[in-house]
Write a protein that holds these residues in place. Sequence first.
Motif, PDB file in Angstrom:
ATOM      1  N   MET A   1       0.763  -1.240   0.123  1.00 32.77           N
ATOM      2  CA  MET A   1       0.071   0.086  -0.040  1.00 32.77           C
ATOM      3  C   MET A   1       0.899   1.214   0.021  1.00 32.77           C
ATOM      4  SD  MET A   1      -3.059  -1.330   2.765  1.00 32.77           S
ATOM      5  CE  MET A   1      -1.623  -1.925   3.827  1.00 32.77           C
ATOM      6  N   SER A   2       0.870   1.906  -1.196  1.00 34.23           N
ATOM      7  CA  SER A   2       1.846   3.072  -1.211  1.00 34.23           C
ATOM      8  C   SER A   2       1.141   4.198  -1.430  1.00 34.23           C
ATOM      9  CB  SER A   2       2.908   2.725  -2.703  1.00 34.23           C
ATOM     10  OG  SER A   2       3.602   3.765  -2.572  1.00 34.23           O
ATOM     11  N   VAL A   3       1.418   5.272  -1.044  1.00 32.65           N
ATOM     12  CA  VAL A   3       0.822   6.709  -1.111  1.00 32.65           C
ATOM     13  C   VAL A   3       1.828   7.416  -2.362  1.00 32.65           C
ATOM     14  CG1 VAL A   3       0.135   8.752  -0.198  1.00 32.65           C
ATOM     15  CG2 VAL A   3       0.299   6.817   1.341  1.00 32.65           C
ATOM     16  N   PRO A   4       1.159   7.691  -3.499  1.00 33.19           N
ATOM     17  CA  PRO A   4       2.032   8.255  -4.537  1.00 33.19           C
ATOM     18  C   PRO A   4       2.481   9.663  -4.093  1.00 33.19           C
ATOM     19  CG  PRO A   4      -0.011   7.201  -5.411  1.00 33.19           C
ATOM     20  CD  PRO A   4      -0.189   7.446  -3.763  1.00 33.19           C
ATOM     21  N   ASN A   5       3.584  10.090  -4.654  1.00 38.97           N
ATOM     22  CA  ASN A   5       4.136  11.420  -4.266  1.00 38.97           C
ATOM     23  C   ASN A   5       4.006  11.793  -2.974  1.00 38.97           C
ATOM     24  OD1 ASN A   5       4.450  11.671  -7.259  1.00 38.97           O
ATOM     25  ND2 ASN A   5       2.170  11.858  -7.423  1.00 38.97           N
ATOM     26  N   SER A   6       4.404  11.150  -2.028  1.00 39.83           N
ATOM     27  CA  SER A   6       4.104  11.542  -0.483  1.00 39.83           C
ATOM     28  C   SER A   6       5.504  11.838   0.138  1.00 39.83           C
ATOM     29  CB  SER A   6       3.574  10.303   0.182  1.00 39.83           C
ATOM     30  OG  SER A   6       4.202   9.000  -0.115  1.00 39.83           O
ATOM     31  N   TRP A   7       6.684  11.787  -0.723  1.00 46.34           N
ATOM     32  CA  TRP A   7       7.835  12.435   0.038  1.00 46.34           C
ATOM     33  C   TRP A   7       7.871  13.625   0.985  1.00 46.34           C
ATOM     34  CZ3 TRP A   7      11.731  10.329   2.284  1.00 46.34           C
ATOM     35  CH2 TRP A   7      12.745  11.012   2.675  1.00 46.34           C
ATOM     36  N   ASP A   8       7.230  14.678   0.306  1.00 42.96           N
ATOM     37  CA  ASP A   8       7.111  15.783   0.915  1.00 42.96           C
ATOM     38  C   ASP A   8       6.220  15.616   2.385  1.00 42.96           C
ATOM     39  OD1 ASP A   8       8.386  17.200  -0.963  1.00 42.96           O
ATOM     40  OD2 ASP A   8       6.389  18.006  -1.985  1.00 42.96           O
ATOM     41  N   ILE A   9       5.451  14.905   2.172  1.00 42.74           N
ATOM     42  CA  ILE A   9       4.471  14.611   3.493  1.00 42.74           C
ATOM     43  C   ILE A   9       5.393  14.069   4.712  1.00 42.74           C
ATOM     44  CG2 ILE A   9       2.614  13.213   4.650  1.00 42.74           C
ATOM     45  CD1 ILE A   9       1.143  13.889   2.154  1.00 42.74           C
ATOM     46  N   LEU A  10       6.309  12.881   4.252  1.00 39.28           N
ATOM     47  CA  LEU A  10       7.115  12.418   5.211  1.00 39.28           C
ATOM     48  C   LEU A  10       8.228  13.481   5.575  1.00 39.28           C
ATOM     49  CD1 LEU A  10       7.833   8.822   3.290  1.00 39.28           C
ATOM     50  CD2 LEU A  10       6.405   9.324   5.513  1.00 39.28           C
ATOM     51  N   ASP A  11       8.592  14.163   4.830  1.00 38.51           N
ATOM     52  CA  ASP A  11       9.653  15.172   5.076  1.00 38.51           C
ATOM     53  C   ASP A  11       9.174  15.822   6.002  1.00 38.51           C
ATOM     54  OD1 ASP A  11      12.253  16.295   4.865  1.00 38.51           O
ATOM     55  OD2 ASP A  11      11.347  17.604   3.405  1.00 38.51           O
ATOM     56  N   THR A  12       7.986  16.519   5.760  1.00 39.61           N
ATOM     57  CA  THR A  12       7.307  17.774   6.438  1.00 39.61           C
ATOM     58  C   THR A  12       7.063  17.204   7.924  1.00 39.61           C
ATOM     59  OG1 THR A  12       6.513  18.885   4.702  1.00 39.61           O
ATOM     60  CG2 THR A  12       5.491  19.255   6.685  1.00 39.61           C
ATOM     61  N   LEU A  13       6.334  16.011   7.990  1.00 41.05           N
ATOM     62  CA  LEU A  13       6.032  15.493   9.316  1.00 41.05           C
ATOM     63  C   LEU A  13       7.434  15.128  10.118  1.00 41.05           C
ATOM     64  CD1 LEU A  13       3.067  13.061   8.472  1.00 41.05           C
ATOM     65  CD2 LEU A  13       3.031  15.280   9.354  1.00 41.05           C
ATOM     66  N   ALA A  14       8.369  14.698   9.539  1.00 45.87           N
ATOM     67  CA  ALA A  14       9.693  14.421  10.390  1.00 45.87           C
ATOM     68  C   ALA A  14      10.354  15.835  10.717  1.00 45.87           C
ATOM     69  CB  ALA A  14      10.513  13.525   9.610  1.00 45.87           C
ATOM     70  N   SER A  15      10.111  16.949  10.003  1.00 45.97           N
ATOM     71  CA  SER A  15      10.922  18.332  10.272  1.00 45.97           C
ATOM     72  C   SER A  15      10.904  18.481  11.905  1.00 45.97           C
ATOM     73  CB  SER A  15      10.295  19.426   9.739  1.00 45.97           C
ATOM     74  OG  SER A  15       8.810  19.667  10.111  1.00 45.97           O
ATOM     75  N   GLY A  16      12.100  19.113  12.339  1.00 47.01           N
ATOM     76  CA  GLY A  16      12.157  19.717  13.673  1.00 47.01           C
ATOM     77  C   GLY A  16      12.452  18.541  14.626  1.00 47.01           C
ATOM     78  N   ALA A  17      13.141  17.630  14.179  1.00 50.20           N
ATOM     79  CA  ALA A  17      13.761  16.647  15.055  1.00 50.20           C
ATOM     80  C   ALA A  17      12.344  15.954  15.535  1.00 50.20           C
ATOM     81  CB  ALA A  17      14.369  17.122  16.470  1.00 50.20           C
ATOM     82  N   ASN A  18      11.493  15.479  14.458  1.00 49.67           N
ATOM     83  CA  ASN A  18      10.347  15.024  14.846  1.00 49.67           C
ATOM     84  C   ASN A  18      10.319  13.766  14.114  1.00 49.67           C
ATOM     85  OD1 ASN A  18       7.642  14.589  15.955  1.00 49.67           O
ATOM     86  ND2 ASN A  18       7.474  16.871  16.004  1.00 49.67           N
ATOM     87  N   TYR A  19       8.736  13.254  13.897  1.00 44.57           N
ATOM     88  CA  TYR A  19       8.935  11.984  12.921  1.00 44.57           C
ATOM     89  C   TYR A  19       7.393  11.613  12.645  1.00 44.57           C
ATOM     90  CZ  TYR A  19       7.989  10.568  17.999  1.00 44.57           C
ATOM     91  OH  TYR A  19       7.687  10.644  19.093  1.00 44.57           O
ATOM     92  N   ALA A  20       7.250  11.116  11.574  1.00 42.03           N
ATOM     93  CA  ALA A  20       6.012  10.619  10.992  1.00 42.03           C
ATOM     94  C   ALA A  20       5.486   9.343  11.458  1.00 42.03           C
ATOM     95  CB  ALA A  20       5.982  10.650   9.247  1.00 42.03           C
ATOM     96  N   ASN A  21       4.595   9.227  11.872  1.00 46.27           N
ATOM     97  CA  ASN A  21       4.161   7.789  12.570  1.00 46.27           C
ATOM     98  C   ASN A  21       2.905   7.362  11.652  1.00 46.27           C
ATOM     99  OD1 ASN A  21       5.287   7.427  14.823  1.00 46.27           O
ATOM    100  ND2 ASN A  21       4.027   8.450  16.200  1.00 46.27           N
ATOM    101  N   VAL A  22       2.826   6.223  11.327  1.00 44.76           N
ATOM    102  CA  VAL A  22       1.797   5.408  10.587  1.00 44.76           C
ATOM    103  C   VAL A  22       1.176   4.307  11.174  1.00 44.76           C
ATOM    104  CG1 VAL A  22       3.530   3.651   9.669  1.00 44.76           C
ATOM    105  CG2 VAL A  22       1.571   4.040   8.465  1.00 44.76           C
ATOM    106  N   SER A  23      -0.294   4.297  10.983  1.00 40.66           N
ATOM    107  CA  SER A  23      -1.035   3.395  11.456  1.00 40.66           C
ATOM    108  C   SER A  23      -2.202   2.641  10.533  1.00 40.66           C
ATOM    109  CB  SER A  23      -1.865   3.581  12.876  1.00 40.66           C
ATOM    110  OG  SER A  23      -2.916   2.970  13.283  1.00 40.66           O
TER     111      SER A  23
END
Length: 218
Positions: free
Chosen positions: A91-113
Motif C-alpha cells: 500500500m503506497s501513497v503516490p508522491n508522498s515524500w513531501d509529507i514524510l519530510d514535513t512530518l519529520a521536520s524539527g527533530a520529529n517523526y511521521a507515525n503510521v497506523s
Amino acid sequence: MRVLQFWLWVGIIHCQSFALYDSMYEAAKPFLGYLQSVRTLWPSVSTKSLAPSISRGNQIMMYFRLVKGTDTGQRRYTGVYYPTVDDYTEMSVPNSWDILDTLASGANYANVSLIWYVSGKHLELPYQHLSVNRFGQTFYVPGRTALVTVKQGEIVNFEWAPTQCILSGCNCVNNICSELCPSKTCNATVRLAWQGTDASGNTLSSYARDIYRMKSIN
C-alpha cells in the motif's frame, strides 16, 4: 505482490490528492460512527462468535493514517485501500515524500497506523515511525509489514510483523532499518501479509513472501 495506490470514495467523489483525505475522512465519520455504534449495541459479542468470516480472495477495506509525532490530534493524513485476503499487498501513497519530510521536520517523526473495521470491530495498529529527522536529514522506512493471523476464518491477531536491526549498523527506527532518499521521490509505504487458515480451511501464506523476511534469511 499486488501494489495498491491510494484511493478514497466519499459519495461519488473520486480523489487522488492525499492532502484532501483527512477532511474527507471527517466527512465519512457518520458512517464510521454507525460501525462503532454496532460494536456498542452488542458489546458482549466477540470476534469469535462472528467468525468464520475471513476467506481467501475476499476484498477488505483498510484505513492508512499518517500523523506527526505523538499528538494524534494534529494534522492527520488519512486514506483508504482495498487489499485482498492473502495477497501480499504493498500500500503506497503516490508522491508522498513531501509529507514524510514535513512530518519529520524539527527533530520529529511521521507515525503510521492501519485501521480496520471488520465484523463490527475496530482494529487499530499502534503507531510506528515511518520517517524521522536525524542529523538534519530525513530518514524513512521503505516499508513496514502489517500481519494478519487467521484461524479457520477467525482473526487471531493483527499486528506489525516482528523486525530487528540490532548490530546491523544501520540507522535503526523502531527496530527496523531506515534509509535516506536522495531523489526525494520515495513514498510512504506499508505492506500487508496473511498467515493461517481461512473460513474454508485454505492456507493463507502470503507472509512467506514478505520482503523483510526474505532479506533476513541467511
